[in-house]
Design a protein around this motif. Sequence first.
Motif, PDB file in Angstrom:
ATOM      1  N   LYS A  15       4.284  -1.500  -7.025  1.00  0.00           N
ATOM      2  CA  LYS A  15       4.493  -2.312  -5.823  1.00  0.00           C
ATOM      3  C   LYS A  15       5.972  -2.395  -5.443  1.00  0.00           C
ATOM      4  CE  LYS A  15       0.199  -4.919  -6.051  1.00  0.00           C
ATOM      5  NZ  LYS A  15      -0.478  -6.162  -6.462  1.00  0.00           N
ATOM      6  N   GLY A  71       7.062   0.925  -3.679  1.00  0.00           N
ATOM      7  CA  GLY A  71       6.372   1.360  -2.462  1.00  0.00           C
ATOM      8  C   GLY A  71       5.315   2.419  -2.721  1.00  0.00           C
ATOM      9  N   TYR A  91      -2.381   1.004  -0.147  1.00  0.00           N
ATOM     10  CA  TYR A  91      -3.345   0.043   0.402  1.00  0.00           C
ATOM     11  C   TYR A  91      -4.255   0.810   1.368  1.00  0.00           C
ATOM     12  CZ  TYR A  91      -0.040  -3.280  -1.571  1.00  0.00           C
ATOM     13  OH  TYR A  91       0.770  -3.972  -2.444  1.00  0.00           O
ATOM     14  N   ARG A 119       6.205   3.828  12.753  1.00  0.00           N
ATOM     15  CA  ARG A 119       5.102   4.791  12.826  1.00  0.00           C
ATOM     16  C   ARG A 119       5.553   6.198  12.430  1.00  0.00           C
ATOM     17  NH1 ARG A 119       0.071   3.459  15.680  1.00  0.00           N
ATOM     18  NH2 ARG A 119       0.014   1.194  15.754  1.00  0.00           N
ATOM     19  N   ARG A 145       5.603   6.112   8.578  1.00  0.00           N
ATOM     20  CA  ARG A 145       4.274   6.022   7.962  1.00  0.00           C
ATOM     21  C   ARG A 145       3.381   7.201   8.326  1.00  0.00           C
ATOM     22  NH1 ARG A 145       2.121   1.735   5.650  1.00  0.00           N
ATOM     23  NH2 ARG A 145       0.089   2.303   6.488  1.00  0.00           N
ATOM     24  N   GLU A 146       3.365   7.559   9.609  1.00  0.00           N
ATOM     25  CA  GLU A 146       2.380   8.544  10.078  1.00  0.00           C
ATOM     26  C   GLU A 146       2.885   9.977   9.957  1.00  0.00           C
ATOM     27  OE1 GLU A 146       1.508   7.187  14.032  1.00  0.00           O
ATOM     28  OE2 GLU A 146       0.666   5.287  13.296  1.00  0.00           O
ATOM     29  N   THR A 194       4.455   5.565   3.242  1.00  0.00           N
ATOM     30  CA  THR A 194       3.626   4.396   3.518  1.00  0.00           C
ATOM     31  C   THR A 194       4.069   3.162   2.730  1.00  0.00           C
ATOM     32  OG1 THR A 194       2.073   5.179   1.865  1.00  0.00           O
ATOM     33  CG2 THR A 194       1.578   5.722   4.157  1.00  0.00           C
ATOM     34  N   GLY A 195       5.140   3.301   1.966  1.00  0.00           N
ATOM     35  CA  GLY A 195       5.666   2.118   1.269  1.00  0.00           C
ATOM     36  C   GLY A 195       6.126   1.050   2.247  1.00  0.00           C
ATOM     37  N   LYS A 243       5.571  -1.315   5.123  1.00  0.00           N
ATOM     38  CA  LYS A 243       4.308  -1.903   5.573  1.00  0.00           C
ATOM     39  C   LYS A 243       4.391  -2.415   7.006  1.00  0.00           C
ATOM     40  CE  LYS A 243       2.375  -1.095   1.696  1.00  0.00           C
ATOM     41  NZ  LYS A 243       1.888   0.293   1.668  1.00  0.00           N
ATOM     42  N   CYS A 244       3.216  -2.458   7.623  1.00  0.00           N
ATOM     43  CA  CYS A 244       3.105  -2.962   8.987  1.00  0.00           C
ATOM     44  C   CYS A 244       2.166  -4.161   8.974  1.00  0.00           C
ATOM     45  CB  CYS A 244       2.522  -1.865   9.879  1.00  0.00           C
ATOM     46  SG  CYS A 244       2.140  -2.455  11.531  1.00  0.00           S
ATOM     47  N   ALA A 245       2.637  -5.308   9.436  1.00  0.00           N
ATOM     48  CA  ALA A 245       1.775  -6.487   9.395  1.00  0.00           C
ATOM     49  C   ALA A 245       1.742  -7.269  10.699  1.00  0.00           C
ATOM     50  CB  ALA A 245       2.183  -7.409   8.247  1.00  0.00           C
ATOM     51  N   LEU A 249       8.116  -7.264   7.328  1.00  0.00           N
ATOM     52  CA  LEU A 249       7.612  -6.425   6.241  1.00  0.00           C
ATOM     53  C   LEU A 249       8.024  -4.957   6.386  1.00  0.00           C
ATOM     54  CD1 LEU A 249       6.040  -8.953   5.535  1.00  0.00           C
ATOM     55  CD2 LEU A 249       4.058  -7.533   5.069  1.00  0.00           C
ATOM     56  N   ILE A 272      11.907   1.995   1.081  1.00  0.00           N
ATOM     57  CA  ILE A 272      11.649   1.515  -0.285  1.00  0.00           C
ATOM     58  C   ILE A 272      11.500   2.690  -1.260  1.00  0.00           C
ATOM     59  CG2 ILE A 272       9.123   1.341   0.077  1.00  0.00           C
ATOM     60  CD1 ILE A 272      11.184  -1.138  -1.989  1.00  0.00           C
ATOM     61  N   GLU A 273      10.947   3.804  -0.770  1.00  0.00           N
ATOM     62  CA  GLU A 273      10.761   4.970  -1.644  1.00  0.00           C
ATOM     63  C   GLU A 273      12.095   5.582  -2.051  1.00  0.00           C
ATOM     64  OE1 GLU A 273       9.115   4.534   1.236  1.00  0.00           O
ATOM     65  OE2 GLU A 273       6.976   5.023   1.012  1.00  0.00           O
ATOM     66  N   GLY A 311       1.892  -7.718  -3.236  1.00  0.00           N
ATOM     67  CA  GLY A 311       2.825  -6.606  -3.099  1.00  0.00           C
ATOM     68  C   GLY A 311       3.042  -6.124  -1.681  1.00  0.00           C
ATOM     69  N   PHE A 312       2.355  -6.697  -0.734  1.00  0.00           N
ATOM     70  CA  PHE A 312       2.426  -6.168   0.634  1.00  0.00           C
ATOM     71  C   PHE A 312       3.769  -6.476   1.284  1.00  0.00           C
ATOM     72  CE2 PHE A 312       0.646  -5.267   4.913  1.00  0.00           C
ATOM     73  CZ  PHE A 312      -0.022  -4.093   4.609  1.00  0.00           C
ATOM     74  N   THR A 342       6.477  -6.940  -0.553  1.00  0.00           N
ATOM     75  CA  THR A 342       7.503  -6.603  -1.536  1.00  0.00           C
ATOM     76  C   THR A 342       8.504  -5.560  -1.034  1.00  0.00           C
ATOM     77  OG1 THR A 342       5.905  -7.168  -3.250  1.00  0.00           O
ATOM     78  CG2 THR A 342       7.858  -5.935  -3.943  1.00  0.00           C
ATOM     79  N   PRO A 343       8.050  -4.451  -0.420  1.00  0.00           N
ATOM     80  CA  PRO A 343       9.034  -3.468   0.056  1.00  0.00           C
ATOM     81  C   PRO A 343      10.033  -4.073   1.054  1.00  0.00           C
ATOM     82  CG  PRO A 343       6.850  -2.489   0.004  1.00  0.00           C
ATOM     83  CD  PRO A 343       6.668  -3.961  -0.239  1.00  0.00           C
TER      84      PRO A 343
END
Lengths: 777, 160
Positions: free
Chosen positions: A19, A22, A26, B27, B30-31, B36-37, B39-41, B49, B77-78, B102-103, B105-106
């Motif tokens: 976590k 990264g 999910y 995007r 991630r895309e 994907t570390g 996050k999108c919220a 996030l 984060i990676e 953990g969502f 966390t990054p």
Amino acid sequence: MPEYSYVGKEVPRLDAVEKVTGAALYTADLKFQGLLYARLLKSPYAHAKIVRIDTSKAERLPGVHAVLTGEEIPYRFGIYMSDKYMLAYKKTRYVGEPVVAVAAESEELAEEAAELIEVEYEELPAVFDPREALKEGAPLVHEGLDEYLHAPFIFPKAGTNIANHFKLRKGDVEKGFKEADVIVENEFTQPMVQNVQMEPHVSIGQWHPNGRIDVWTSAQSPFAVRYLLSVGLGVPLHRITVRVPFLGGGFGGKAGLHWEPLVVLLSRKAGGRPVKLLMTREEEFNTAAVRQGMYARIKTGVKRDGRITAEEILYIWDSGAYADYAVNIARAAGYSCTGPYDVPNVKCDSLTVYTNHPYGTAYRGFGHVEFHWATERQMDLVAREIGMDPLEFRLKNAALPGKVTPTGEVLADDCGRVDQCLKAVAEELGWGKPREKRTENGKLQGIGIAALWKAPAMPSYTSSSAIVKLNEDGTVLLSLGLTEMGQGTETAFAQMVAQELKIPLEKVNVVRERNTDTAPYSWQTVASRGTFMDGNAVLRAVDDLKRKIKETASDLLGYPPESIAIADGYAFVAREPDKRVSLAQIATCGVLPDGRGVRGPLLGYGYYTAEGLTFLDPETGQGRPALMWTFGAQGAEVEVDPETGDLRILKVATALDLGKALNPLLVKGQIYGGVVQGLGTTVMEEFIFDEKGRLLNNNLTDYKIFRTQDIPDKFVPILIENPQRNAPYGARGIGEHPTIGIAAAVANAIYDATGVDFFDLPITRERLWKGLKGVKK
Amino acid sequence: MSKHRISLKVNGRLHELEVEANKTLLRLLREDLGLTGTKCACERGDCGLCTVWLDGKPVKSCLVLAVEADGHEITTIEGLARDGKLTPVQQKFVEHGAVQCGFCTPGMIMVAEAFLRENPNPTEEEVKEALGGVLCRCTGYRQIIDAVLDAAKEMRKAST
């Protein structure tokens, strides 16, 4: 030989490194071949007949693969009551309810297609206040209530908006009120709020041409998803696989079934391509399930000496458009209705009522946060009426071992001690010691306390299981049906397995993904039941594995299985430890000196089924609903600025009798997090609707949750360990409990500081200021 | 939608890509880059996030267009842990129980790391202020704040 003592130690979570880097995947992070994206067209009306839907323009848009309306998928779903369609069928019941769903090659295309759909509505009279919904002639949210299937412990009333009427009758309240010297009656309310899990709901579904269904979803309870899909769609269980990767928080809001059937049905219409629905934050507020609102009325009869003689309680739950978990919340709040007190005469009616609000579901506390707001405010108000110290009043009526709960259960001697929790919190707050209420700069300070209890709210017959597999190198794999949404149960269980097998913790791995094809069954990851129930299953699985290890070792060593011990990666003769075989040597089978193999691959299985619970009598609520009670108390120290209404939370103390802290680091995390969620509900969170039932604060700009700057200056977690005999290492569940007493503790502290009483949540700065100005001092 | 050619460095690697004008950095990461570390919220700058670094400064990647990142250096984060070795902040998050689901966390770590480089000896109030833009629903923030304070101590020790 090392001790391998892990239980009770502050071990970091097993999944923490994934976590913090990264790497943890999910549901929304997963990649699929040929993935389609779903978007929803939602109802602008709280209650409206669907007259006509024209999807032709959307269907002609290139890149659109499926458009679905309610008429095409008239399947009903529901965990306790089958009252919910995936898309509004014939009529809409709340603003934000999905009416049409589109699957297309990109989110933008799906969104564009949804905008091309024309829906003609005929607005119907709507009802928003559950007390109005109870009145004769109120608009009916569900005309077909009598057609719905429901669990045997739910009592809907056809022809009304009552989805469940839970009744509790203990003793004789009339007699109890006659015995009372003083009767105090008050009303309390809590608005709807949202769970606000950081990860929005997301599901991917694929209905393959051969009839198999695959689902990847952000669900707390994969087996419940699979079962409810099966029942709703009429597809047998062995054709459905539900997978849950890492889960970004749940707090009840991802329990049961959510949008999984919709993506599966879209996939069927799209010829079997996978379809993903990721809710936007706005949809999390408008469309997804929320926490129901509550209205409470409590009438308490009390003697001058402080003994409560009777209580008459009414809880009305605003369940919104669908029953979902709200029917069981009414039941759970009903059977725990008094809070942790010994009340000889109780009458409680707890009603789940349909309205045209978004639909209610489970949210950490499962009704207990809401009703303790009422009962624990009432305790202070009653104590004040008879001139007794609120702590003394609580202790005098405390539900101690040997006392009888509202459902007639005699509390066992190992049930936990609310009095110890209360005293510990009181001491932390400096209860009874002289205090200066006004600070030098004119602020007002006060302290308040609240007691709490909660048992896992679940049917009387739920079960859990676990599998422990010995690998060829002597390492161990633990397989669970319980999901990990952040609560840390996986880590606590790995600690137990390592300690029981006397191997290093590093040699235990927990299977990460939950897959209903391969994971052992667990009813649901809810109700603070995991540590107790799945924990017992894990211990039994380890016992089973140990028994099998000993059998193989016995064959190889020539000593009876009873004489064999296991430690440090070996099975050995207890009295002659040099006679031994390594676990690695026997993991797949034993090998005799002449080369013959004996026995086989070693795997331990264990289950635990809730013991001794019964249905409750439909008229009196008497019976046994509680697998365990976790008792607690919370205290708050607050500071109010009388000029501005600013509230500062100086300290929150939380004492829980958790039996045994399997991992205090994780327990404290649960307490800090629960306290802060509870504080959010107390001072800032609420759904604000307009007169048409439209939610006005459907985003995180307008609906605030606690940030770092908002948290209490000081948290004091107090872990009280009176072990419960049938629990793993004596440990009870505590996941929900730190949220439960906060609101009342804070409001009681505000009264202590300012002399202003609050009966409605949240106590926003504005309401606090108005309250202060209303009091002439 | 018109496409634009951009080049940017992400976690030390150069990428040349064609992106739509309306594509956000979030995007893109991630895309298109599979990172994907991050996050999108909420996708509207409320939750924090999706925080990454743009030329070393924390930004909410949902509020930055991919084309705006053209010619810049992005760290996600990676890109923090090197050769499997966690940074002090990551390590302290693990030890202090600062991670639950953990969502967040990054995002939390990206903000904390950047903050500690600016302010290596912060008070608790300063840490709270710095992390105020990242929401977490699990932890109640206590162990996160403790982790950041402890990481600061560790980093000061390492640099003396």
